[in-house]
Design a protein around this motif. Sequence first.
Motif, mmCIF file in Angstrom:
data_model
loop_
_atom_site.group_PDB
_atom_site.id
_atom_site.type_symbol
_atom_site.label_atom_id
_atom_site.label_comp_id
_atom_site.label_asym_id
_atom_site.label_seq_id
_atom_site.Cartn_x
_atom_site.Cartn_y
_atom_site.Cartn_z
ATOM 1 N N TRP A 257 21.355 9.777 -17.100
ATOM 2 C CA TRP A 257 21.975 10.937 -17.768
ATOM 3 C C TRP A 257 21.611 12.216 -17.002
ATOM 4 O O TRP A 257 22.478 13.048 -16.729
ATOM 5 C CB TRP A 257 21.499 11.014 -19.213
ATOM 6 C CG TRP A 257 22.140 12.096 -20.037
ATOM 7 C CD1 TRP A 257 22.004 13.449 -19.889
ATOM 8 C CD2 TRP A 257 23.037 11.916 -21.136
ATOM 9 N NE1 TRP A 257 22.737 14.119 -20.832
ATOM 10 C CE2 TRP A 257 23.380 13.201 -21.618
ATOM 11 C CE3 TRP A 257 23.562 10.793 -21.781
ATOM 12 C CZ2 TRP A 257 24.236 13.391 -22.704
ATOM 13 C CZ3 TRP A 257 24.407 10.991 -22.861
ATOM 14 C CH2 TRP A 257 24.744 12.280 -23.317
ATOM 15 N N ASN A 258 20.331 12.375 -16.665
ATOM 16 C CA ASN A 258 19.889 13.576 -15.947
ATOM 17 C C ASN A 258 20.562 13.693 -14.585
ATOM 18 O O ASN A 258 20.923 14.797 -14.156
ATOM 19 C CB ASN A 258 18.372 13.590 -15.815
ATOM 20 C CG ASN A 258 17.682 13.829 -17.144
ATOM 21 O OD1 ASN A 258 18.293 14.289 -18.110
ATOM 22 N ND2 ASN A 258 16.411 13.495 -17.216
ATOM 23 N N GLU A 259 20.729 12.566 -13.900
ATOM 24 C CA GLU A 259 21.436 12.583 -12.610
ATOM 25 C C GLU A 259 22.891 13.000 -12.797
ATOM 26 O O GLU A 259 23.431 13.788 -12.014
ATOM 27 C CB GLU A 259 21.357 11.214 -11.934
ATOM 28 C CG GLU A 259 20.009 10.896 -11.335
ATOM 29 C CD GLU A 259 19.619 11.870 -10.232
ATOM 30 O OE1 GLU A 259 20.461 12.165 -9.350
ATOM 31 O OE2 GLU A 259 18.469 12.337 -10.252
ATOM 32 N N LEU A 260 23.516 12.467 -13.839
ATOM 33 C CA LEU A 260 24.908 12.843 -14.118
ATOM 34 C C LEU A 260 25.012 14.333 -14.445
ATOM 35 O O LEU A 260 25.956 15.002 -14.018
ATOM 36 C CB LEU A 260 25.471 12.008 -15.274
ATOM 37 C CG LEU A 260 25.697 10.533 -14.972
ATOM 38 C CD1 LEU A 260 26.067 9.781 -16.251
ATOM 39 C CD2 LEU A 260 26.781 10.347 -13.912
ATOM 40 N N GLU A 261 24.033 14.850 -15.178
ATOM 41 C CA GLU A 261 24.017 16.287 -15.490
ATOM 42 C C GLU A 261 23.931 17.130 -14.220
ATOM 43 O O GLU A 261 24.604 18.154 -14.101
ATOM 44 C CB GLU A 261 22.842 16.634 -16.409
ATOM 45 C CG GLU A 261 23.075 16.305 -17.851
ATOM 46 C CD GLU A 261 21.930 16.742 -18.745
ATOM 47 O OE1 GLU A 261 22.212 17.210 -19.854
ATOM 48 O OE2 GLU A 261 20.749 16.594 -18.347
ATOM 49 N N LYS A 262 23.099 16.691 -13.275
ATOM 50 C CA LYS A 262 22.969 17.422 -12.007
ATOM 51 C C LYS A 262 24.276 17.397 -11.222
ATOM 52 O O LYS A 262 24.686 18.400 -10.643
ATOM 53 C CB LYS A 262 21.848 16.817 -11.151
ATOM 54 C CG LYS A 262 20.468 17.108 -11.643
ATOM 55 C CD LYS A 262 19.445 16.432 -10.738
ATOM 56 C CE LYS A 262 18.054 16.474 -11.321
ATOM 57 N NZ LYS A 262 17.096 15.691 -10.537
ATOM 58 N N GLU A 263 24.924 16.220 -11.203
ATOM 59 C CA GLU A 263 26.141 16.054 -10.424
ATOM 60 C C GLU A 263 27.350 16.714 -11.076
ATOM 61 O O GLU A 263 28.327 17.036 -10.396
ATOM 62 C CB GLU A 263 26.434 14.564 -10.230
ATOM 63 C CG GLU A 263 25.390 13.839 -9.396
ATOM 64 C CD GLU A 263 25.550 12.321 -9.441
ATOM 65 O OE1 GLU A 263 26.534 11.827 -10.021
ATOM 66 O OE2 GLU A 263 24.660 11.635 -8.888
#
Length: 93
Positions: free
Chosen positions: A45-51
């Motif tokens: 989820w955090n990676e998706l938020e960054k991207e």
Amino acid sequence: MSKENKADGAALIEKCLIFHMTKEECMEALSKHANIKPVITVTVWNELEKENREFFEAYTLSHNKERATEAEASTMIQKLILDHDHTKNSDKE
């Protein structure tokens, strides 16, 4: 975490987003129904938020407004019930 695992996790998180789940709700659902550890869900989820920063900012804003609207509706319903009960009791007197 492999790219394949991340892609699988992202696909499941996208399904959570379709159902307007919060990160916490998504973690719980994926843990319970897909046996995915919450730490994995949070990481993806955090990676998706960054991207996809703009998407998640809009999603969070929309989700917060939706929650506020639900809370307002609940408060109004409770007030209507109390008013109705009060009127009903006044009529009996």
